[in-house]
Scaffold this active site. Sequence first.
Site, mmCIF file in Angstrom:
data_model
loop_
_atom_site.group_PDB
_atom_site.id
_atom_site.type_symbol
_atom_site.label_atom_id
_atom_site.label_comp_id
_atom_site.label_asym_id
_atom_site.label_seq_id
_atom_site.Cartn_x
_atom_site.Cartn_y
_atom_site.Cartn_z
ATOM 1 C CB THR A 34 -30.406 -25.979 -19.340
ATOM 2 O OG1 THR A 34 -29.627 -26.518 -20.424
ATOM 3 C CG2 THR A 34 -31.873 -26.071 -19.763
ATOM 4 C CD GLU B 69 -29.794 -28.934 -24.837
ATOM 5 O OE1 GLU B 69 -30.740 -29.336 -25.524
ATOM 6 O OE2 GLU B 69 -28.625 -28.938 -25.235
ATOM 7 C CE1 TYR C 189 -33.253 -31.244 -18.886
ATOM 8 C CE2 TYR C 189 -32.209 -29.987 -20.654
ATOM 9 C CZ TYR C 189 -32.299 -30.325 -19.320
ATOM 10 O OH TYR C 189 -31.437 -29.734 -18.413
ATOM 11 C CE LYS D 42 -33.853 -28.450 -16.467
ATOM 12 N NZ LYS D 42 -33.632 -28.202 -15.033
HETATM 13 P P1 NAP Z 1 -28.530 -35.422 -12.704
HETATM 14 O O1 NAP Z 1 -27.179 -35.924 -12.321
HETATM 15 O O2 NAP Z 1 -29.306 -36.158 -13.732
HETATM 16 O O3 NAP Z 1 -29.401 -35.322 -11.356
HETATM 17 C C1 NAP Z 1 -30.786 -35.157 -11.398
HETATM 18 C C2 NAP Z 1 -31.358 -35.264 -9.998
HETATM 19 O O4 NAP Z 1 -32.793 -35.130 -10.062
HETATM 20 C C3 NAP Z 1 -31.095 -36.630 -9.312
HETATM 21 O O5 NAP Z 1 -30.814 -36.408 -7.950
HETATM 22 C C4 NAP Z 1 -32.434 -37.333 -9.459
HETATM 23 O O6 NAP Z 1 -32.680 -38.297 -8.482
HETATM 24 C C5 NAP Z 1 -33.387 -36.151 -9.267
HETATM 25 N N1 NAP Z 1 -34.738 -36.440 -9.731
HETATM 26 C C6 NAP Z 1 -35.129 -36.797 -10.975
HETATM 27 N N2 NAP Z 1 -36.465 -36.989 -11.009
HETATM 28 C C7 NAP Z 1 -36.927 -36.756 -9.755
HETATM 29 C C8 NAP Z 1 -38.196 -36.803 -9.153
HETATM 30 N N3 NAP Z 1 -39.284 -37.150 -9.853
HETATM 31 N N4 NAP Z 1 -38.312 -36.505 -7.844
HETATM 32 C C9 NAP Z 1 -37.215 -36.178 -7.117
HETATM 33 N N5 NAP Z 1 -35.975 -36.123 -7.632
HETATM 34 C C10 NAP Z 1 -35.823 -36.415 -8.935
HETATM 35 O O7 NAP Z 1 -28.436 -33.899 -13.207
HETATM 36 P P2 NAP Z 1 -27.277 -32.817 -12.959
HETATM 37 O O8 NAP Z 1 -26.303 -32.889 -14.091
HETATM 38 O O9 NAP Z 1 -26.816 -32.869 -11.557
HETATM 39 O O10 NAP Z 1 -28.099 -31.464 -13.217
HETATM 40 C C11 NAP Z 1 -28.772 -30.816 -12.146
HETATM 41 C C12 NAP Z 1 -29.841 -29.897 -12.729
HETATM 42 O O11 NAP Z 1 -29.231 -28.932 -13.576
HETATM 43 C C13 NAP Z 1 -30.885 -30.595 -13.592
HETATM 44 O O12 NAP Z 1 -32.110 -29.916 -13.399
HETATM 45 C C14 NAP Z 1 -30.382 -30.372 -15.015
HETATM 46 O O13 NAP Z 1 -31.458 -30.428 -15.928
HETATM 47 C C15 NAP Z 1 -29.787 -28.998 -14.876
HETATM 48 N N6 NAP Z 1 -28.678 -28.674 -15.777
HETATM 49 C C16 NAP Z 1 -27.598 -29.491 -15.861
HETATM 50 C C17 NAP Z 1 -26.539 -29.133 -16.672
HETATM 51 C C18 NAP Z 1 -25.315 -30.004 -16.782
HETATM 52 O O14 NAP Z 1 -24.535 -29.811 -17.732
HETATM 53 N N7 NAP Z 1 -25.093 -30.908 -15.848
HETATM 54 C C19 NAP Z 1 -26.573 -27.919 -17.384
HETATM 55 C C20 NAP Z 1 -27.690 -27.101 -17.241
HETATM 56 C C21 NAP Z 1 -28.733 -27.459 -16.426
HETATM 57 P P3 NAP Z 1 -32.226 -39.851 -8.674
HETATM 58 O O15 NAP Z 1 -30.787 -39.891 -8.254
HETATM 59 O O16 NAP Z 1 -33.129 -40.572 -7.770
HETATM 60 O O17 NAP Z 1 -32.399 -40.194 -10.113
HETATM 61 O O1 G4F Z 2 -23.735 -35.136 -23.057
HETATM 62 P P1 G4F Z 2 -25.052 -34.885 -23.696
HETATM 63 O O2 G4F Z 2 -26.075 -35.940 -23.562
HETATM 64 O O3 G4F Z 2 -25.542 -33.484 -23.118
HETATM 65 P P2 G4F Z 2 -26.625 -32.427 -23.646
HETATM 66 O O4 G4F Z 2 -27.611 -33.045 -24.543
HETATM 67 O O5 G4F Z 2 -25.867 -31.246 -24.175
HETATM 68 O O6 G4F Z 2 -27.361 -32.038 -22.295
HETATM 69 C C1 G4F Z 2 -26.645 -31.781 -21.091
HETATM 70 O O7 G4F Z 2 -26.306 -30.422 -21.028
HETATM 71 C C2 G4F Z 2 -27.428 -29.524 -20.970
HETATM 72 C C3 G4F Z 2 -26.855 -28.105 -20.916
HETATM 73 O O8 G4F Z 2 -26.695 -27.618 -22.227
HETATM 74 C C4 G4F Z 2 -28.242 -29.836 -19.737
HETATM 75 F F1 G4F Z 2 -29.297 -28.988 -19.664
HETATM 76 C C5 G4F Z 2 -28.730 -31.261 -19.802
HETATM 77 O O9 G4F Z 2 -29.430 -31.570 -18.581
HETATM 78 C C6 G4F Z 2 -27.529 -32.199 -19.919
HETATM 79 O O10 G4F Z 2 -26.779 -32.112 -18.733
HETATM 80 O O11 G4F Z 2 -24.850 -34.614 -25.253
HETATM 81 C C7 G4F Z 2 -23.962 -33.612 -25.731
HETATM 82 C C8 G4F Z 2 -23.841 -33.742 -27.247
HETATM 83 C C9 G4F Z 2 -25.189 -33.826 -27.976
HETATM 84 O O12 G4F Z 2 -25.166 -33.009 -29.128
HETATM 85 C C10 G4F Z 2 -25.293 -35.283 -28.404
HETATM 86 O O13 G4F Z 2 -26.029 -35.504 -29.604
HETATM 87 O O14 G4F Z 2 -23.159 -34.965 -27.532
HETATM 88 C C11 G4F Z 2 -23.825 -35.596 -28.617
HETATM 89 N N1 G4F Z 2 -23.564 -37.046 -28.561
HETATM 90 C C12 G4F Z 2 -22.940 -37.748 -29.546
HETATM 91 N N2 G4F Z 2 -22.904 -39.054 -29.217
HETATM 92 C C13 G4F Z 2 -23.925 -37.894 -27.601
HETATM 93 C C14 G4F Z 2 -23.526 -39.162 -28.014
HETATM 94 N N3 G4F Z 2 -24.568 -37.682 -26.428
HETATM 95 C C15 G4F Z 2 -24.773 -38.780 -25.637
HETATM 96 N N4 G4F Z 2 -25.379 -38.584 -24.436
HETATM 97 N N5 G4F Z 2 -24.398 -40.045 -26.005
HETATM 98 C C16 G4F Z 2 -23.774 -40.290 -27.194
HETATM 99 O O15 G4F Z 2 -23.449 -41.431 -27.507
#
Ligand code: NAP
Ligand code: G4F
Length: 351
Positions: free
Chosen positions: A125, A127, A150, A154
């Site tokens: 990520t 992050e 987190y 990672k």
């Molecule tokens: P998400 O919607 O939160 O999905 C997370 C998945 O992990 C869900 O299927 C969840 O299962 C499963 N999980 C959590 N804890 C587990 C455990 N103990 N055992 C088995 N499964 C478990 O996340 P996403 O946005 O699809 O992201 C996918 C991956 O990419 C994550 O690793 C995230 O950190 C990474 N990532 C995401 C972003 C982004 O912007 N979306 C960017 C960079 C990296 P349940 O449905 O049962 O909760």
């Molecule tokens: O949507 P966020 O919670 O995403 P964040 O923290 O960037 O993390 C996501 O992206 C990462 C990749 O860079 C992944 F690795 C991670 O698993 C996840 O998918 O927050 C985005 C921004 C932050 O700066 C937060 O402080 O939005 C700001 N924010 C402001 N108000 C908020 C809020 N975030 C959330 N979730 N809720 C609020 O009310």
Amino acid sequence: MKRVLITGITGQDGAYLAKFLLDKGYEVFGIYRRLSTPNFWRLQYLDIFDRLHLIGADLIDEGSLIEAIHISQPEEVYHLAAQSFVWSSFEEPISTAEMTGLGVTRILEAIRHVNRDIRFYQASTSELFGYSPEDEPLHEGSPFQPQSPYAAAKLYGYWITTIYRKGYGMYACNGILFNHESPLRGLEFITRKLSNAAARISLGLQKEISVGNLDAMRDWGFAPDYVESMWMMLQEDEPDDYVVATNESHSVREFAEKVFSRVGLDYRDHVKVDKKFLRPLDVRYLRGDYRKAREKLGWRPKVNFDDLVSLMVKADQERWKRWMNGEQFPWDAIHYPHENQFLSRSERITR
Ligand code: NAP
Ligand code: G4F
């Protein structure tokens, strides 16, 4: 038919990746964990639920992961499962380290013991970087300065993937993906929180929404574009790490302004700041340089920021309109799959 195992198949990326791979002709296996309420709504939403094999396993349970590899006999493993919400990682730092950090080693160990020819994708990520100078987008060589439990977990996952690649010669890649969003994004993340609120407020179902830091800036892309990059990384001759991003950064305020204006509203009338949504530490600015992914993989983002905002709020409005007309959301209907879709230890496939 190529076989693939996806951890985190019930999450946003897992669901889109499963659809992408099914469309490519893969046989798709996914691990799910037993919850008191089944959580298959994304797979139902994409209408792929009945085409998947599901294996019960948990990142904390090494044996269950080994079993999942035995059962699915995959050529590729996409490791997407994690505690993925940064805000919660401050509340649950230890379980986040267990799942998001050590979970990577557990799945890598399972692969190493069962079949180290399996190709492995780690969901790394942006992050990891924690900080982005505004004049230079982040690339694969930029320094890592994690700002949350987190991100620290990672960072461990990133390095252990690299170590298994170099130490054991495994084909293991880190996709360093910047934020990517969609109508399947969890409601706790800011883009979906805002698109859902704008949709509901425009339909008279809600009056306002409270958020945290409006000044934070992110490089936001569209999740279906990003899952394609995961697959591309595993088709190369050699494993490597890649940044996947749009090279554009926008503030949370800008997202709010645009998403409310799409439904004819002024966000200043409806979006309030509540400090409970602030984090002890926040990443202020992120922007990624995806040149390597473009040049080596031929990947580029297809959906831009404005279109992302529009498609998210449109999808939420349509959902709530259907709900107002008496239709159920998929997540209202508790859906149990037909029995032979669940693969357990006693139902091993032998091929
Ligand atoms: P998400 O919607 O939160 O999905 C997370 C998945 O992990 C869900 O299927 C969840 O299962 C499963 N999980 C959590 N804890 C587990 C455990 N103990 N055992 C088995 N499964 C478990 O996340 P996403 O946005 O699809 O992201 C996918 C991956 O990419 C994550 O690793 C995230 O950190 C990474 N990532 C995401 C972003 C982004 O912007 N979306 C960017 C960079 C990296 P349940 O449905 O049962 O909760
Ligand atoms: O949507 P966020 O919670 O995403 P964040 O923290 O960037 O993390 C996501 O992206 C990462 C990749 O860079 C992944 F690795 C991670 O698993 C996840 O998918 O927050 C985005 C921004 C932050 O700066 C937060 O402080 O939005 C700001 N924010 C402001 N108000 C908020 C809020 N975030 C959330 N979730 N809720 C609020 O009310």
